[in-house]
Write an enzyme that holds these catalytic residues in place. Structure first.
Site, PDB file in Angstrom:
ATOM      1  N   ASN A 144       0.800  -1.186   0.039  1.00  0.00           N
ATOM      2  CA  ASN A 144      -0.074  -0.016  -0.064  1.00  0.00           C
ATOM      3  C   ASN A 144       1.013   1.347  -0.028  1.00  0.00           C
ATOM      4  O   ASN A 144       1.533   1.564   1.032  1.00  0.00           O
ATOM      5  CB  ASN A 144      -0.971   0.002   1.417  1.00  0.00           C
ATOM      6  CG  ASN A 144      -1.796   1.229   1.028  1.00  0.00           C
ATOM      7  OD1 ASN A 144      -1.911   1.914   0.569  1.00  0.00           O
ATOM      8  ND2 ASN A 144      -2.361   1.315   2.496  1.00  0.00           N
ATOM      9  N   TRP A 145       1.124   1.837  -1.237  1.00  0.00           N
ATOM     10  CA  TRP A 145       2.231   2.829  -1.284  1.00  0.00           C
ATOM     11  C   TRP A 145       1.576   4.219  -0.688  1.00  0.00           C
ATOM     12  O   TRP A 145       1.964   5.260  -0.578  1.00  0.00           O
ATOM     13  CB  TRP A 145       2.171   3.203  -2.712  1.00  0.00           C
ATOM     14  CG  TRP A 145       3.290   2.154  -3.429  1.00  0.00           C
ATOM     15  CD1 TRP A 145       3.900   1.119  -2.624  1.00  0.00           C
ATOM     16  CD2 TRP A 145       3.782   2.084  -4.774  1.00  0.00           C
ATOM     17  NE1 TRP A 145       4.789   0.221  -3.830  1.00  0.00           N
ATOM     18  CE2 TRP A 145       4.632   0.865  -4.760  1.00  0.00           C
ATOM     19  CE3 TRP A 145       3.569   3.022  -6.004  1.00  0.00           C
ATOM     20  CZ2 TRP A 145       5.399   0.591  -5.950  1.00  0.00           C
ATOM     21  CZ3 TRP A 145       4.212   2.595  -7.185  1.00  0.00           C
ATOM     22  CH2 TRP A 145       4.914   1.366  -7.093  1.00  0.00           C
ATOM     23  N   LYS A 146       0.219   4.209  -0.527  1.00  0.00           N
ATOM     24  CA  LYS A 146      -0.645   5.495   0.011  1.00  0.00           C
ATOM     25  C   LYS A 146      -0.320   6.551  -0.999  1.00  0.00           C
ATOM     26  O   LYS A 146      -0.241   6.287  -2.013  1.00  0.00           O
ATOM     27  CB  LYS A 146      -0.091   5.850   1.427  1.00  0.00           C
ATOM     28  CG  LYS A 146      -0.287   4.362   2.296  1.00  0.00           C
ATOM     29  CD  LYS A 146      -0.370   4.703   3.856  1.00  0.00           C
ATOM     30  CE  LYS A 146      -0.484   3.289   4.476  1.00  0.00           C
ATOM     31  NZ  LYS A 146      -0.538   3.434   5.964  1.00  0.00           N
ATOM     32  N   GLY A 173       1.961   2.116  11.020  1.00  0.00           N
ATOM     33  CA  GLY A 173       2.926   3.210  10.793  1.00  0.00           C
ATOM     34  C   GLY A 173       3.714   3.587  12.062  1.00  0.00           C
ATOM     35  O   GLY A 173       4.568   4.585  12.059  1.00  0.00           O
ATOM     36  N   GLY A 224       2.534  -1.215   4.280  1.00  0.00           N
ATOM     37  CA  GLY A 224       2.717   0.233   4.171  1.00  0.00           C
ATOM     38  C   GLY A 224       4.013   0.579   3.920  1.00  0.00           C
ATOM     39  O   GLY A 224       4.652   0.565   2.869  1.00  0.00           O
ATOM     40  N   GLY A 225       4.628   1.108   4.829  1.00  0.00           N
ATOM     41  CA  GLY A 225       6.163   1.785   4.694  1.00  0.00           C
ATOM     42  C   GLY A 225       7.102   0.834   4.227  1.00  0.00           C
ATOM     43  O   GLY A 225       7.938   1.276   3.487  1.00  0.00           O
ATOM     44  N   HIS A 240      -9.940   1.152   4.466  1.00  0.00           N
ATOM     45  CA  HIS A 240      -8.613   1.310   5.189  1.00  0.00           C
ATOM     46  C   HIS A 240      -8.804   2.419   6.390  1.00  0.00           C
ATOM     47  O   HIS A 240      -9.838   3.263   6.077  1.00  0.00           O
ATOM     48  CB  HIS A 240      -7.420   1.897   4.379  1.00  0.00           C
ATOM     49  CG  HIS A 240      -6.137   2.060   4.687  1.00  0.00           C
ATOM     50  ND1 HIS A 240      -5.763   3.040   5.887  1.00  0.00           N
ATOM     51  CD2 HIS A 240      -5.156   1.065   5.026  1.00  0.00           C
ATOM     52  CE1 HIS A 240      -4.572   2.615   6.368  1.00  0.00           C
ATOM     53  NE2 HIS A 240      -4.055   1.533   5.736  1.00  0.00           N
ATOM     54  N   GLU A 281      -7.383   4.613   7.379  1.00  0.00           N
ATOM     55  CA  GLU A 281      -7.386   6.206   6.934  1.00  0.00           C
ATOM     56  C   GLU A 281      -8.331   6.828   6.206  1.00  0.00           C
ATOM     57  O   GLU A 281      -8.788   7.857   6.506  1.00  0.00           O
ATOM     58  CB  GLU A 281      -5.983   6.239   6.377  1.00  0.00           C
ATOM     59  CG  GLU A 281      -4.770   6.255   7.284  1.00  0.00           C
ATOM     60  CD  GLU A 281      -3.573   5.562   6.353  1.00  0.00           C
ATOM     61  OE1 GLU A 281      -3.234   5.663   5.369  1.00  0.00           O
ATOM     62  OE2 GLU A 281      -2.669   5.250   7.226  1.00  0.00           O
TER      63      GLU A 281
HETATM   64  P1  PGA Z   1       2.319   0.226   7.679  1.00  0.00           P
HETATM   65  O1  PGA Z   1       1.015   0.553   6.956  1.00  0.00           O
HETATM   66  O2  PGA Z   1       2.992  -0.953   7.107  1.00  0.00           O
HETATM   67  O3  PGA Z   1       3.308   1.362   7.312  1.00  0.00           O
HETATM   68  O4  PGA Z   1       2.164   0.010   9.243  1.00  0.00           O
HETATM   69  C1  PGA Z   1       0.130  -0.547   6.884  1.00  0.00           C
HETATM   70  C2  PGA Z   1      -1.207  -0.192   6.162  1.00  0.00           C
HETATM   71  O5  PGA Z   1      -1.577   1.077   6.561  1.00  0.00           O
HETATM   72  O6  PGA Z   1      -1.696  -0.697   5.320  1.00  0.00           O
END
Ligand code: PGA
Length: 244
Positions: A8-10, A168, A228-229, A90, A92
């Site tokens: 998930n590159w966001k 995160g 994510g990260g 998600h 967010e």
């Molecule tokens: P993260 O994010 O691996 O940076 O904790 C995961 C996500 O939000 O899907």
């Protein structure tokens, strides 16, 4: 059951870097899982054309069809650009963009009606966890989407359990805590969909890194990860894929 590791590159990665990162991910071979990248929509078409070993998807999706919906991108449009999955709900999106369970259900239905695989995210905040209300919350979040949902195959949909407090932050639940929630969701899915529910993949998400991936993947009920990260560098993402 198919296993998945999804990046998930966001709202990260500029155009040139996206091309290089996608190419590097395309070269990672895995016989043990499907690899997906939820890239920013603007790159979808080009990246999907150039990197056939990877599935491309979007980070959110419109529940509406085509029409006068400024800013929205529909299931048919993202499919025509090469997407075959969409992250839905998600945390967010739930928190920052006020997406509620009802809207999330509509989004999941729009995906299923258009043959786009939804990756439904669920997960509790820190205060819910501290009050030991995480299982009742999972019950509500899973039920609101899955009750009476029309599914043809267990592979039509993927669930991602992502504790909000682990996203995160570098903090992850204990393996026992991960197992508890995954098995709880698995049982609930089986109750709601007696024939298919047990075989729906449940990914773990929230601070998955090369150094914890292998233990997480060995945990009962875990069928992959939403990353994510650590998906923003080919090196760490490939180590996570190698761990499954
Ligand atoms: P993260 O994010 O691996 O940076 O904790 C995961 C996500 O939000 O899907």
């Amino acid at each position: 059951m198919k296993k998945w590791i999804i990046a998930n590159w966001k709202c990260n990665v500029e155009a040139n870097e996206a091309k290089q990162l996608a190419k590097a991910c395309n070269n990672i071979k895995s016989d043990n899982c499907e690899v997906g990248i939820a890239a920013p929509n603007i790159y979808l078409s080009e990246l999907a054309k150039e990197n056939a070993n990877v599935h491309f998807g979007v980070q959110t999706i419109s529940h509406l069809g085509e029409g006068a919906f400024t800013g929205e991108v529909s299931v048919d449009l993202v499919k025509s650009a090469g997407a075959n999955f969409a992250i839905v709900g998600h945390s967010e999106r739930r928190e920052i963009f006020n997406e509620n369970d009802e809207l999330i259900r509509h989004k999941v239905e729009a995906c299923l009606n258009g043959n786009l695989m939804p990756v439904l995210c669920v997960g509790e905040s820190l205060s819910v966890r501290e009050n030991k209300q995480h299982l009742p919350l999972m019950y509500a979040q899973i039920r609101s989407v899955f009750e009476g949902l029309k599914l043809n195959s267990a592979n039509d949909i993927v669930v991602a359990y992502e504790p909000v407090w682990a996203i995160g932050t570098g903090k992850i639940p204990t393996l026992q805590e991960i197992e508890e929630v995954h098995l709880y969701i698995q049982n609930l899915l089986e109750e709601l969909h007696p024939n298919l529910g047990k075989n729906i993949a449940i990914l773990y998400g929230g601070s998955v890194k090369p150094n914890n991936a292998s233990d997480i993947f060995k945990t009962r009920g875990v069928s992959g990860a939403l990353v994510g990260g650590a998906s923003l560098k080919a090196d760490s993402f490939s180590k996570i894929i190698a761990a499954i």
